[in-house]
Design a protein around this motif. Structure first.
Motif, short mmCIF file in Angstrom:
data_model
loop_
_atom_site.label_atom_id
_atom_site.label_comp_id
_atom_site.label_asym_id
_atom_site.label_seq_id
_atom_site.Cartn_x
_atom_site.Cartn_y
_atom_site.Cartn_z
N GLY A 112 -49.48 -11.22 52.69
CA GLY A 112 -49.25 -11.98 53.92
C GLY A 112 -50.33 -11.81 54.97
N CYS A 113 -51.58 -11.59 54.53
CA CYS A 113 -52.66 -11.36 55.50
C CYS A 113 -52.98 -12.61 56.31
CB CYS A 113 -53.92 -10.87 54.79
SG CYS A 113 -54.71 -12.09 53.70
N GLY A 114 -52.79 -13.79 55.71
CA GLY A 114 -53.07 -15.03 56.44
C GLY A 114 -54.49 -15.56 56.27
N VAL A 115 -55.33 -14.88 55.50
CA VAL A 115 -56.70 -15.35 55.29
C VAL A 115 -56.71 -16.75 54.69
CG1 VAL A 115 -58.77 -15.00 53.85
CG2 VAL A 115 -57.81 -13.09 55.14
N CYS A 116 -55.84 -16.99 53.70
CA CYS A 116 -55.83 -18.30 53.03
C CYS A 116 -55.54 -19.42 54.00
CB CYS A 116 -54.81 -18.29 51.88
SG CYS A 116 -53.16 -17.79 52.38
N VAL A 117 -54.67 -19.17 54.98
CA VAL A 117 -54.34 -20.19 55.97
C VAL A 117 -55.57 -20.49 56.82
CG1 VAL A 117 -52.92 -20.68 58.00
CG2 VAL A 117 -51.90 -19.56 56.01
N GLU A 118 -56.28 -19.44 57.23
CA GLU A 118 -57.46 -19.62 58.08
C GLU A 118 -58.55 -20.42 57.38
OE1 GLU A 118 -57.72 -18.75 61.41
OE2 GLU A 118 -55.58 -18.45 61.02
N VAL A 119 -58.73 -20.21 56.08
CA VAL A 119 -59.86 -20.86 55.39
C VAL A 119 -59.47 -22.22 54.80
CG1 VAL A 119 -60.99 -18.66 54.85
CG2 VAL A 119 -59.42 -19.68 53.17
N CYS A 120 -58.21 -22.62 54.94
CA CYS A 120 -57.78 -23.91 54.40
C CYS A 120 -58.28 -25.03 55.31
CB CYS A 120 -56.26 -23.96 54.30
SG CYS A 120 -55.67 -25.53 53.64
N PRO A 121 -59.06 -25.98 54.77
CA PRO A 121 -59.75 -26.96 55.62
C PRO A 121 -58.98 -28.24 55.92
CG PRO A 121 -60.51 -27.18 53.36
CD PRO A 121 -59.44 -26.13 53.35
N THR A 122 -57.80 -28.44 55.32
CA THR A 122 -57.15 -29.74 55.48
C THR A 122 -56.50 -29.88 56.86
OG1 THR A 122 -55.09 -28.91 54.50
CG2 THR A 122 -56.68 -29.96 53.01
N ASN A 123 -56.16 -31.10 57.19
CA ASN A 123 -55.53 -31.41 58.46
C ASN A 123 -54.32 -32.31 58.21
OD1 ASN A 123 -54.81 -32.07 61.05
ND2 ASN A 123 -56.63 -33.35 61.45
N PRO A 124 -53.09 -31.84 58.36
CA PRO A 124 -52.73 -30.47 58.72
C PRO A 124 -53.05 -29.52 57.58
CG PRO A 124 -50.79 -31.65 58.01
CD PRO A 124 -51.90 -32.66 58.04
N LYS A 125 -52.97 -28.23 57.85
CA LYS A 125 -53.28 -27.27 56.80
C LYS A 125 -52.29 -27.36 55.65
CE LYS A 125 -55.77 -23.86 59.56
NZ LYS A 125 -57.02 -23.80 58.81
N SER A 126 -52.77 -27.03 54.45
CA SER A 126 -51.90 -27.04 53.27
C SER A 126 -51.21 -25.70 53.08
CB SER A 126 -52.72 -27.33 52.02
OG SER A 126 -53.63 -28.36 52.26
N LEU A 127 -51.62 -24.73 53.87
CA LEU A 127 -50.99 -23.41 53.85
C LEU A 127 -50.68 -23.03 55.29
CD1 LEU A 127 -53.52 -21.69 51.45
CD2 LEU A 127 -51.06 -21.71 51.02
N LEU A 128 -49.47 -22.55 55.54
CA LEU A 128 -49.11 -22.09 56.88
C LEU A 128 -48.25 -20.84 56.75
CD1 LEU A 128 -48.18 -25.43 58.73
CD2 LEU A 128 -50.16 -23.95 59.21
N MET A 129 -48.31 -20.00 57.77
CA MET A 129 -47.51 -18.77 57.74
C MET A 129 -46.12 -19.04 58.33
SD MET A 129 -49.65 -16.72 56.37
CE MET A 129 -48.98 -15.07 56.45
N PHE A 130 -45.11 -18.51 57.65
CA PHE A 130 -43.73 -18.58 58.13
C PHE A 130 -43.12 -17.18 58.00
CE2 PHE A 130 -44.62 -22.96 57.14
CZ PHE A 130 -43.90 -23.68 58.11
N ALA A 131 -42.05 -16.94 58.75
CA ALA A 131 -41.38 -15.65 58.63
C ALA A 131 -40.93 -15.46 57.19
CB ALA A 131 -40.19 -15.59 59.57
N GLU A 132 -41.01 -14.22 56.71
CA GLU A 132 -40.72 -13.91 55.31
C GLU A 132 -39.37 -14.46 54.85
OE1 GLU A 132 -42.53 -12.72 52.94
OE2 GLU A 132 -41.00 -12.25 51.46
N GLN A 133 -38.36 -14.38 55.71
CA GLN A 133 -37.01 -14.77 55.29
C GLN A 133 -36.77 -16.28 55.30
OE1 GLN A 133 -37.84 -13.03 57.92
NE2 GLN A 133 -36.72 -13.64 59.75
N ARG A 134 -37.72 -17.03 55.82
CA ARG A 134 -37.54 -18.49 55.90
C ARG A 134 -37.52 -19.12 54.51
NH1 ARG A 134 -39.10 -22.10 60.15
NH2 ARG A 134 -39.03 -20.30 61.50
N GLU A 135 -36.56 -20.03 54.29
CA GLU A 135 -36.49 -20.74 53.02
C GLU A 135 -37.71 -21.64 52.86
OE1 GLU A 135 -33.98 -20.84 50.74
OE2 GLU A 135 -32.61 -19.48 51.78
N LEU A 136 -38.23 -21.77 51.64
CA LEU A 136 -39.41 -22.60 51.42
C LEU A 136 -39.15 -24.06 51.80
CD1 LEU A 136 -40.92 -21.22 48.09
CD2 LEU A 136 -41.57 -20.70 50.44
N GLY A 137 -37.99 -24.58 51.39
CA GLY A 137 -37.66 -25.98 51.67
C GLY A 137 -37.62 -26.26 53.17
#
Ligand SMILES: Cc1ncc(C[n+]2csc(CCOP(=O)(O)OP(=O)(O)O)c2C)c(N)n1
Ligand code: SF4
Ligand code: SF4
Ligand code: SF4
Ligand SMILES: [Mg+2]
Lengths: 153, 317
Positions: A112-137
């Motif tokens: 859960g470092c978040g590096v992948c989110v930072e380097v993702c170039p799309t708009n909106p990003k294709s990766l975002l950080m959410f609280a661990e317990q949050r359901e994926l859907g």
């Protein structure tokens, strides 16, 4: 040469420690001991994908660091352009890419470092950080809209 | 030599990782980004050793190993010694035809932190370079002894605060400048010496491939931002590396056969070093009025170094 495998029992699960692996103590290990990363022949490993390999219980691939995470990255395949930025910079070998396509995140090994989110170039990003317990859907249903240029950062 | 295709990231990503997760490096640690690139840029068998430091202790937490290749666990000073010993043995056994597979290509690689490379394993590294073994030594330069709590090393730049060179009312942190390990290794007459950075993944992968391909002792210094001791958010590791290369704090270049210097990356707009320093907690105190002169000195040194590198490149000698 001492082979640490000799004392291992067959009960290999996600964690040897949980499975009651019969480990040699520090005072029993001699110099030159070997830990085997794979069961059986390992000469062709470079040509095998993770799911085709016979990892031994000593390979950290069979362990998990999921409990380290506070936030987790969530992947939205609809926005992804398969650039593989996340793959090359993930420090925990946790981006699952097959045949040039990003398929998802390996949550056993992601910290859960978040590096992948930072380097993702799309708009909106294709990766975002959410609280661990949050359901994926639920996370996916809250995906932000494309940002207009002037709003960007 | 089975080098893997690195034309673009998509091709590169078809490699199967040989460095596994669930090691215990900090989230966002650059050490593993660098190691993964090395292991993904070749299909050859690898024999790897690591000096004691964050990489070694975090990838060999008993009973686990994160290495899918041969990997030698060895003391703080001895990665170069151990792997060159293995290389010498391999050469002899190949000549005698006593290897299980005599034709399988094998590459020998040593990893060391800056503490072990610049300081404590320095003479062993120098010896291995001088003996001319066919191996590649990669320094993971996070500019401090991270694994033992962030002590200063001879790779720590002037002005950084460390646990043994602390900034406070009477000190601005480390007083001495960073040692130029690249120049020292080039002075060994090594066929390939370089400084590379993980944000520039392609030049790094190319440099690694070159080092593995070239016969003889090769040395690569890699900048490895340390989220814990440099004090920045783990998500920003690549941002920090960008700031390091764009400000020329870490210029990217190679030196062939001890003299021919090539700059491998030229920033379009060179950033002031404040941008790099300001992004890290370890330099926070430098922004106090009484310490501004240190920032000026760092900027002056960067400018001089860049000028020197460009002139050496031009000279083609
Ligand atoms: C001879 C010796 N001295 C000291 C130590 C303690 N020690 C272990 S790791 C380490 C720091 C390593 O620093 P570095 O090489 O920069 O690697 P990093 O952890 O920063 O990646 C030290 C001092 C040791 N293991 N052996
Ligand atoms: S959050 Fe960090 S560890 Fe997890 S997948 Fe992204 S880059 Fe990898
Ligand atoms: S960085 Fe973003 S766009 Fe690129 S492959 Fe990863 S998720 Fe897809
Ligand atoms: S202390 Fe620094 S070098 Fe060590 S594991 Fe953490 S981030 Fe990496
Ligand atoms: Mg270090």
């Amino acid at each position: 040469m001492q082979d640490l495998k000799l004392r291992a029992n067959d009960n290999r699960g996600l964690s040897q420690l949980e499975a009651g692996f019969d480990l040699l103590g520090w005072h029993e290990i001699t110099q030159g001991s070997i830990l085997h990363s794979f069961d059986g022949d390992a000469t062709n490993i470079v040509n095998l994908k993770a799911e085709e390999r016979t990892y031994s219980g000593y390979n950290s691939y069979t362990a998990t660091v999921a409990s380290w995470r506070v936030d987790k990255p969530v992947f939205n395949i609809d926005v992804c352009i398969d650039c593989q930025n996340c793959w090359v910079w993930c420090p925990d070998s946790s981006i699952i890419s097959r045949d040039k396509q990003m398929l998802g995140i390996d949550y056993d090994h992601c910290k859960g470092c978040g590096v992948c989110v930072e380097v993702c170039p799309t708009n909106p990003k294709s990766l975002l950080m959410f609280a661990e317990q949050r359901e994926l859907g639920e996370a996916l249903s809250q995906w932000p809209e494309k940002k207009k240029k002037e709003e960007k950062n | 030599m089975a080098i893997t295709s690195i034309k673009n990231l998509k091709e590169f990503s078809t490699n199967n990782d040989r460095f596994e997760g669930a090691h215990t490096l900090c989230p966002g640690c650059a050490h593993s980004m660098i190691v993964r690139e090395l292991m993904n840029c070749t299909d050859d068998n690898l024999v790897i050793s690591a000096n004691t430091g964050c990489l070694e202790v975090s990838t060999a937490v008993y009973p686990f190993t994160s290495w899918d290749t041969s990997w030698i666990h060895i003391g703080f000073e001895n990665a170069a010694t151990a792997v060159t010993g293995a290389e010498a043995m391999h050469k002899v056994r190949k000549r005698k035809g006593t290897l299980p597979d005599n034709d399988a290509p094998v590459k020998f690689v040593a990893f060391g932190g800056d503490g072990s490379t610049y300081d404590i394993g320095f003479q062993w590294l120098s010896g291995a370079m001088e003996r001319g073994h066919d191996f590649t030594y990669i320094c993971l330069d996070n500019e401090n002894y991270a694994n033992t709590g962030g002590q200063r090393s001879s790779a720590t730049p002037i002005g950084a605060t460390t646990s043994t060179a602390q900034a406070g009312s009477h000190s601005y942190g480390k007083k001495e400048k960073k040692k130029d390990i690249v120049a020292i290794m080039a002075a060994h007459g090594a066929p390939y010496v370089a400084q590379l950075a993980p944000n520039k993944w392609k030049s790094m992968a190319k440099g690694f491939q070159k080092a593995l391909e070239i016969e003889g002792p090769c040395f690569i210094n890699t900048v490895s931002p340390c989220t814990t001791e440099w004090r920045f958010d783990p998500k920003d590791t690549i941002l920090l590396t960008d700031l390091a290369t764009e400000s020329l704090m870490f210029p990217i270049y190679e030196i062939l056969d001890g003299h021919e210097l090539n700059i491998l990356y030229r920033p379009k707009n060179v950033l002031p070093v404040e941008d790099y320093l300001g992004a890290q907690g370890r330099y926070k105190h430098l922004f106090k009025p009484e310490n501004k002169h240190v920032i000026e000195q760092i900027q002056g040194d960067i400018d001089k170094n860049w000028e020197m590198l460009q002139r050496r490149e031009e000279a083609r000698i």
